[in-house]
Design a protein around this motif. Structure first.
Motif, short mmCIF file in Angstrom:
data_model
loop_
_atom_site.label_atom_id
_atom_site.label_comp_id
_atom_site.label_asym_id
_atom_site.label_seq_id
_atom_site.Cartn_x
_atom_site.Cartn_y
_atom_site.Cartn_z
N GLU A 133 -5.65 -1.93 2.23
CA GLU A 133 -4.60 -2.93 2.36
C GLU A 133 -4.71 -4.04 1.31
N GLU A 134 -5.95 -4.45 1.00
CA GLU A 134 -6.13 -5.60 0.13
C GLU A 134 -6.96 -5.32 -1.12
N LEU B 171 0.82 -1.19 0.00
CA LEU B 171 0.00 0.00 0.00
C LEU B 171 0.87 1.26 0.00
#
Length: 856
Positions: A125-126, A45
């Motif tokens: 984050e994902e 990130l």
């Protein structure tokens, strides 16, 4: 680049953003536009996103070519123009300047390597997703960022291992890249070129998503999501797919045009900034808009159906045909909302849809149109960097009311046929409001341009009054004639412009036993007619709910309705009467106490859940904004008992949910707080109302606001309970704003001055709302001026709804004279403040000003 090349053509101006003059010049000189865009999404990130774009176009201009790129020169790598390598990087005023000497009449190719800007790449984050509306594609990559330069986009993404992606075009190829010893693996995804799209409609989302598929009417539908509650997914999935299929089928039938963008995917994004965004073939939704809890309300079920219908309607109204310039952004929104109201009706046959339309649109539209900051539906726009300030309740709620007026003027069939002509004439292109009015004018004997001036081009609403007098006609006692009254319905322009709003009205006269509605049309300043009933208990100029304005009640009507509102038998008339009483409160002719009293009695007997929800919402506003602390202490226990009784006796879970949430927001007594704690801890269950994780989160927040002794422990335990990582991260962020320690809250607010801490806008808005909750308002007054001072920066860095929502969250908990004076002083000190931002402040502060006047 030569000195001549650096001189801007006299036909347009350069400067930050996308000035209208520049946009008009480019649309004259550029056509057949295509983008081949390649982006490499990093594993970590915040690492830079490397990109390359090849822009092909037909050129018939002279002098320099300006591409939009709101970034810094160090983010631009090599530039190649046609056969010329290593063109000098000249990035000024958010534009990449290409010398006219490098371009050729006809076909041209510009290739640029760059690092994407972060402002419109929403990172987590994902996962990440793009949001380029209204002018933020230029924040991410070099482009011509204006709606009337539509282009075809061919996208290639390199994403981390295990990620999935969705974009406007169909996926053509997926290649897994094996990890190397010195680097990570990943996946390369190549997507088919799109149909012609405006830059704000180009989009992709990538991340660790699950994918659900269904086939409806022979069409494959795909849902990308991150919901970890499998039961919630299973419980909602069929409804989500069915609602999309229903909307698609209805729109194809209404428009006579098959869905124009091939595949149909959509993404449920945690904490998405909007309810939805209409990217062609890849709609983004807020996850909570789709995945409803078991404790859902009827309003939430309607809301889901409406947002799905709204975004699906955009595939035709906005995506297939797009406004030329954002001064007509309201057109795509009005048709999406207008069509959504038509689409959802068959899915909810048990509902009164005229009542739903009234309550879904009028209160929100009035909340802006009654303010000092009222704006017209169609607003001039000189630069796209101000386009975000155009959005609000006027284009989302007033415009559908106006469109319904237009449909009644020209006829339902004529409007539909006119819209079909409009869509076919401008398909995959651009058009504006004058183009549609021209088409409809040919189909109608009416002067629609004059009608448009009052409804579309000007702000505000008419003030409508009623005068009743006995007829002066002498009648003989033996002629059997019933006594009559003469009624005059009069409209006036409160802004003194002399405007006349042509509109239908349903004039209702009634008693406790019965009422009669007379259809009429208000096309001039006054209309008079005779009324058979000599002395009705009440009259409503807009009893059928068709008209729009400030409908002032006669003194007798006002007094009667404050005693006997629930006795009105017709739901529409009852709702209009309630909205009229609410307006009278805000105008100062009804006191808060009597209104709260009649609201309580209405709640006890109201059978229409939609109207009950409206009255509950207004009761909550009156309770916090217009009652003093002493009055709340006096009336609060009565309201709590009423809500708890309603919760226990409500026949449906959706109705129970409405009572439960109102009880949680209003309960202040020891008894109510004790119940809320017992429900949160699991010691008390509510029969017939299954509670979900968000319900328990909401209870924890409310208990913290009430400063219960164990608040910190409740918040800590609630955070441990949350399993979904996205919801857990949001809770951890918001929790700090609920601290009982004022110094902690001060630190949280100070941190918001850093734009990096405002990136997750829904989290910020929720937290700011708690900072300024009425129970914390006395301390939070210190945040008002610095919050207002941040507004210009928030408008530059935030998404389109963020400035107004920031103001609403900031001002929504305040009702004091001190708070109102801070806002007035801020504006008085800045006579040259940006007019649209000034209007937003005045809109959000309207309830504060009214409550302060009442208290003062």
């Amino acid at each position: 680049m030569t000195a001549c090349d650096r001189t801007v053509s006299s036909e347009f101006e350069s400067g930050p953003g996308v000035p209208l003059s520049l946009a008009e010049e480019r649309v004259r000189t550029i056509s057949d536009l295509r983008y081949d865009l390649e982006l490499r999404i990093p594993e970590a990130l915040g690492d830079p996103v490397a990109g390359r774009v090849a822009i092909r176009f037909h050129w018939r201009g002279e002098g320099p070519l300006l591409l939009d790129f709101a970034s810094s020169p160090d983010r631009v790598g090599s530039i190649r123009v046609n056969d010329l390598d290593s063109v000098e990087v000249d990035l000024r005023d958010e534009h990449l300047w290409i010398a006219g000497a490098h371009l050729e009449p006809g076909e041209n190719l510009v290739e640029i390597e760059f690092r994407a800007g972060d402002g419109s790449l929403n990172w987590n984050e994902e996962f990440l997703y793009t949001l380029f509306v209204p002018d933020r594609a230029r924040w991410a990559f070099p482009c011509f960022d204006q709606p009337d330069l539509k282009a075809r986009y061919a996208l290639t993404l390199h994403v981390p291992e295990g990620w999935r992606a969705v974009a406007n075009g169909e996926m053509l190829e997926e290649v897994v890249v094996e990890p190397l010893p010195d680097g990570p693996g990943g996946t390369t995804l190549r997507f088919a070129p799109t149909e012609p799209l405006s830059t704000y409609l180009f989009s992709f989302a990538a991340g660790r998503f699950d994918v659900e598929e269904a086939v409806r009417d022979g069409r494959r539908l795909r849902l990308f999501h991150r919901e970890t509650d499998s039961e919630k997914v299973a419980r909602n999935l069929d409804a989500i797919f069915d609602l999309h299929a229903t909307a698609l089928a209805w729109l194809e039938d209404y428009t006579g045009i098959q869905y124009p963008f091939g595949k149909f995917d959509f993404v449920a994004v945690p904490s998405f900034q909007y309810g939805g965004m209409e990217h062609a073939g890849a709609i983004l939704y807020r996850a909570s808009s789709l995945f409803l809890e078991e404790s859902t309300t009827q309003a939430q079920l309607l809301g889901r159906a409406s947002v799905i219908a709204h975004e699906t309607a955009h595939m035709w109204f906005g995506d297939l045909v797009t406004m030329r310039w954002f001064d007509d952004v309201w057109m795509k929104e009005v048709f999406a909302n207008f069509m959504a109201a038509k689409i959802v009706n068959p899915s909810f046959p048990e509902l009164n849809h005229d009542l739903r339309f009234l309550l879904a649109h009028y209160p929100a539209a009035y909340s802006v149109d009654r303010t000092e900051g009222a704006n017209p539906i169609r607003q001039p726009l000189e630069n796209l960097n101000e386009a975000g300030t155009l959005y609000g309740a006027i284009i989302y709620q007033k415009a559908p009311i106006v469109m319904r007026q237009l449909e009644r003027l020209v006829g339902e069939t004529e409007l539909r046929d006119g819209l079909r002509e409009y869509l076919n004439t401008y398909r995959f292109g651009n058009a504006g409001w004058p183009d549609l009015i021209e088409i409809l004018d040919r189909r109608s004997p009416l002067d629609l341009a004059a009608w448009s001036r009052a409804w579309v081009e000007e702000p505000g609403r008419p003030t409508v009054t009623v005068e009743i007098s006995r007829t002066s006609t002498e009648r003989r006692a033996d002629d059997g004639a019933e006594p009559r009254s003469e009624v005059t319905v009069r409209q006036s322009d409160p802004m003194g412009r002399g405007l006349v709003w042509s509109q239908p009205l349903g004039f209702t006269a009634g008693t406790d036993e019965a009422s009669v509605t007379t259809d009429m049309r208000l096309e001039r300043e006054a209309v008079s007619f005779e009324l058979e009933s000599l002395e009705p208990d009440f009259v409503l100029a807009n009893g059928a709910g068709a008209g729009y304005g400030l409908f002032r009640l006669t003194e007798g009507s006002r007094e009667h309705l404050l005693r006997a509102l629930p006795t009105i038998g017709e739901p529409i008339a009852r709702a209009v009467a309630w909205l009229s009483l609410w307006d009278e409160l805000l105008e100062g002719t009804v006191s808060p106490g009597p209104l709260v009293d009649i609201a309580q009695r209405a709640i006890e007997s109201e059978a229409e859940e939609l109207l009950l929800s409206r009255i509950l919402a207004d009761l909550e506003t009156a309770y916090w904004r217009f009652l003093s602390p002493a009055e709340r202490t006096s009336v609060g226990p009565v309201i709590e008992r009423l809500l708890w009784s309603g919760l226990e006796s409500a026949p449906t879970s959706t109705l129970k949910a409405s009572y439960f949430r109102a009880y949680g927001r209003l309960g202040l007594t020891d008894e109510a707080v004790g119940r809320l704690k017992a429900i949160w801890s699991g010691d008390l269950e509510i029969s017939g109302l299954p509670l979900s994780e968000p319900d328990y989160v909401g209870l924890a927040y409310q208990l913290a606001l009430r400063d219960v002794p164990e608040a910190d422990d409740i918040l800590a335990r609630q955070e441990e309970r949350i399993e979904n990582p996205d919801r857990k991260a949001r809770f951890a962020f918001v929790r700090t704003a609920l601290s009982a320690d004022p110094a902690v809250r001060d630190g949280f607010f100070e941190a918001l001055s850093d734009p990096a801490n405002r990136e997750r806008e829904p989290w910020v808005l929720q937290a700011v709302g708690y900072l300024h909750h009425p129970l914390r308002a006395e301390h939070a007054v210190r945040y008002l001026r610095p919050s207002l001072e941040l507004l210009e920066e928030i408008q530059r860095t935030g998404d389109i709804f963020f400035p107004k929502r920031w103001l609403d969250a900031t001002l929504g908990g305040h009702s004091s004279v001190e708070a109102a004076e801070i806002v007035r002083a801020f504006l008085a000190e800045r006579p040259d403040y940006a007019p649209r931002l000034r209007a937003k402040i005045l809109q959000s502060a309207d309830m504060l000003f009214r409550s302060a006047r009442l208290r003062g």
